[in-house]
Every structure is written in structure tokens, then in C-alpha cells.
Enzyme design. Structure first.
Site, PDB file in Angstrom:
ATOM      1  N   PRO A 276      36.693  44.305  44.551  1.00  0.00           N
ATOM      2  CA  PRO A 276      37.099  43.634  43.314  1.00  0.00           C
ATOM      3  C   PRO A 276      36.198  42.449  42.963  1.00  0.00           C
ATOM      4  O   PRO A 276      35.697  41.751  43.843  1.00  0.00           O
ATOM      5  CB  PRO A 276      38.515  43.127  43.632  1.00  0.00           C
ATOM      6  CG  PRO A 276      38.913  43.765  44.916  1.00  0.00           C
ATOM      7  CD  PRO A 276      37.641  44.097  45.633  1.00  0.00           C
ATOM      8  N   TYR A 277      36.034  42.293  41.681  1.00  0.00           N
ATOM      9  CA  TYR A 277      35.441  41.075  41.120  1.00  0.00           C
ATOM     10  C   TYR A 277      36.447  40.542  40.113  1.00  0.00           C
ATOM     11  O   TYR A 277      36.865  41.264  39.205  1.00  0.00           O
ATOM     12  CB  TYR A 277      34.111  41.380  40.429  1.00  0.00           C
ATOM     13  CG  TYR A 277      33.594  40.222  39.620  1.00  0.00           C
ATOM     14  CD1 TYR A 277      32.935  39.160  40.236  1.00  0.00           C
ATOM     15  CD2 TYR A 277      33.790  40.166  38.245  1.00  0.00           C
ATOM     16  CE1 TYR A 277      32.487  38.078  39.493  1.00  0.00           C
ATOM     17  CE2 TYR A 277      33.346  39.094  37.498  1.00  0.00           C
ATOM     18  CZ  TYR A 277      32.693  38.054  38.125  1.00  0.00           C
ATOM     19  OH  TYR A 277      32.257  36.984  37.392  1.00  0.00           O
TER      20      TYR A 277
END
Lengths: 66, 66, 66, 66, 66, 66
Positions: free
Chosen positions: A2-3
Site C-alpha cells: 500500500p501507498y
């Protein structure tokens, strides 16, 4: 992997508050989605009040009116 | 018509390094995808160490621990 | 800890082309800035022609006019 | 007035998981920073495995190698 | 529930100009799409000339050449 | 050299509406800031209702409750 990008107004948020936000959002993604912490990036952008518009007006102006 | 956003920690990157990053990424998109340089924008965001979280901690804290 | 977002029009880009873009941009950031590959994320967004405006017109319309 | 963008790989995340992520991140911002829920937007982008590069390779390729 | 991000070079844009941009873009989304102003956020990012690449060169360099 | 990203919920917006949004936002930036149309990109992202959280809940759930 995830970002996460958190955009907030620039309001004197402390490093301790930022650390808590990063810890909690990372914990959410690890716990709910099984993501690895070492693949999880959380970037906080602090935006000047003159640069955030809401309801058609700048936040700086909205606060003056309150 | 590519738009590229490169987000890195703020670590004293020089204008020469930024110019090289822009030149190489533009070259990649022109060569691999046939994009026109005049339609290619590359924007570099430098993020304070207190604002980039990784592995559940702020980068500023991670560096102090090293 | 770079995060790169490449936004292009949706034009049938192949997985091989995407792999080359990811490899080259990662190599640029490793070589020019000393970044670690394992901290480097490159996300490609493919945007429908009806959703990318340029010069005041949709790309889908601009291509019809050519 | 926070805006949060969560980018993850497309891996069959359910609506219930998305709802939990939105609820928890909103709760974090309300509790830690005093933000109003009605000013808090959380947008989740699910990215195809061919479009997320990590360590210089596409996630689709990295998974095949495991 | 629109979120709009306007990215421009840092060129001394005034608060009055920012207010006009926010007002007009909000008006466009309300009028064309029926969005509510109170759900509409417009965030303006001003980018240093050394950080915006175009046609393979930094904007700071392009302006010196003119 | 503006780059504008408009994020809205996926609600059957037509190509004509998108064209009008692109035309009006480009006109705003040209008129207010003196930008060149040929340097102005406007990208519209349509987000599924399950992927846009507001007030701690998914938009898909909020609409069911109305």
C-alpha cells in the site's frame, strides 16, 4: 504494497501526531488486509490554508468568517 | 500525454540530480511508449522526513534508530 | 523511499512495456539518488481517452480530428 | 479537511474490508487531529498487478516467481 | 463528492487568484455535474521550478534559455 | 504548466459533460493565471461507490441509507 497519501491543512500538527497517524493507518492495513508493514508507505501532505478550497472558498477565508 | 509524479524524501537532492531524473524518465517514456517530450511532464515532490511513514514509523525516527 | 506514479492514456500498453518502464525508472532512482530498489514503488495508471483533457479538449475528440 | 488516498494492489478486497478501512482511517483522523467526519474523504484505488512495480519488477511477475 | 488537485508552477500566484480558481472550478462541478459545494474540495499545489520537468528539462532551465 | 486531477464518484458522467469540465477548467487556468492551453492537462478519475468513503462510510452504503 500500500501507498497512502494523507492530505490535511497545515495547522501545526506535531511529529508525535504524525507518528500516531502513520502507526494507526499502517496497523489498519496490516490487520484488515494482511499487508506487510515493510511494504506500507504513508505520506502526509500539509497544505497551506490559502491553497485548500472548500465549498467554493479558500479555507483561510472561511476561518476569517467564523 | 504522460504525467509522472516522483515522490522522494527531502534529502538535499540537487538541481542537477533532478534534471537527470527528468531527462531519463522522459527518455524512457519517449523510447518505450513513443510519447512526445512536449507532452511529458515530470513533477518531483520532496517530502519532509517527519511526513513520510514507512513500516509504521516516521522516516525521521527510523533514521535516528539506525 | 520513492513512490512514482506514471499516468498515461490507455493505449494498449503491454505488460512487457510496463515492465521495462518500471525497470528503467527504478534504475534511474537507484543510480542517480542511491535509493534502494526494495523501497521503490512505481504505479502506472492508464486513463481512458474520454478522461484525459489536453488543450481544453478530450483526447478522444483530439484524435478524431487528426 | 482531510483527503486520504489509499492505493493497494487489486486482490479481491471486499466491500466490508473497504468499509472497515474507511471507518478506521476516519476514526484516526477524528481522534488524533480533531477533524470532522463530514469533511473527511477516503478514496481507495485498486491497482492491477501488471501496473504496480516494486523493486524494479511488476508485482504480477514477482508473484509468479514465488 | 469531488476532490480536485490543481498543480501549477510556483510563480507568485496571489490568494485572490487562488480564490477565483477555487470558486470557478467548484461552480463548474456544481453546474455541470450537480455536485454539492459542501462536498467539493479543491487543493492547489505550487511546485518549485526546479521540481517541474517538461520536455525532458527542468522548468527553471527552460526559462533561463528563453 | 498545470496538471489538474478531478476525482469524482462513478455516476454515468457522459463524454459531453467531461468535455465541458475540461473546457471550463482549462479556460479558468488560461484566463486567471495566463497558462497556455497546450501545457494544460486535466485528468478525470471516476471512482466506484464502494471505493469512496465519506464521513466514515462507503458512498455505496450512504446511498442505500437515503
Amino acid at each position: 504494497m500500500p501507498y497512502v497519501n494523507v492530505r490535511i491543512t497545515r495547522d501545526g500538527v506535531t511529529a508525535a501526531q504524525k507518528a500516531q497517524i502513520v502507526a494507526e493507518i499502517t496497523d489498519t492495513l496490516v490487520r484488515v488486509l494482511g499487508k506487510k508493514p515493510d511494504h506500507t508507505h504513508v505520506v502526509i501532505d500539509e497544505v497551506d490554508l490559502d491553497n485548500w478550497g472548500f465549498g467554493g472558498e479558500l479555507t483561510s477565508e472561511l476561518r476569517r468568517q467564523r
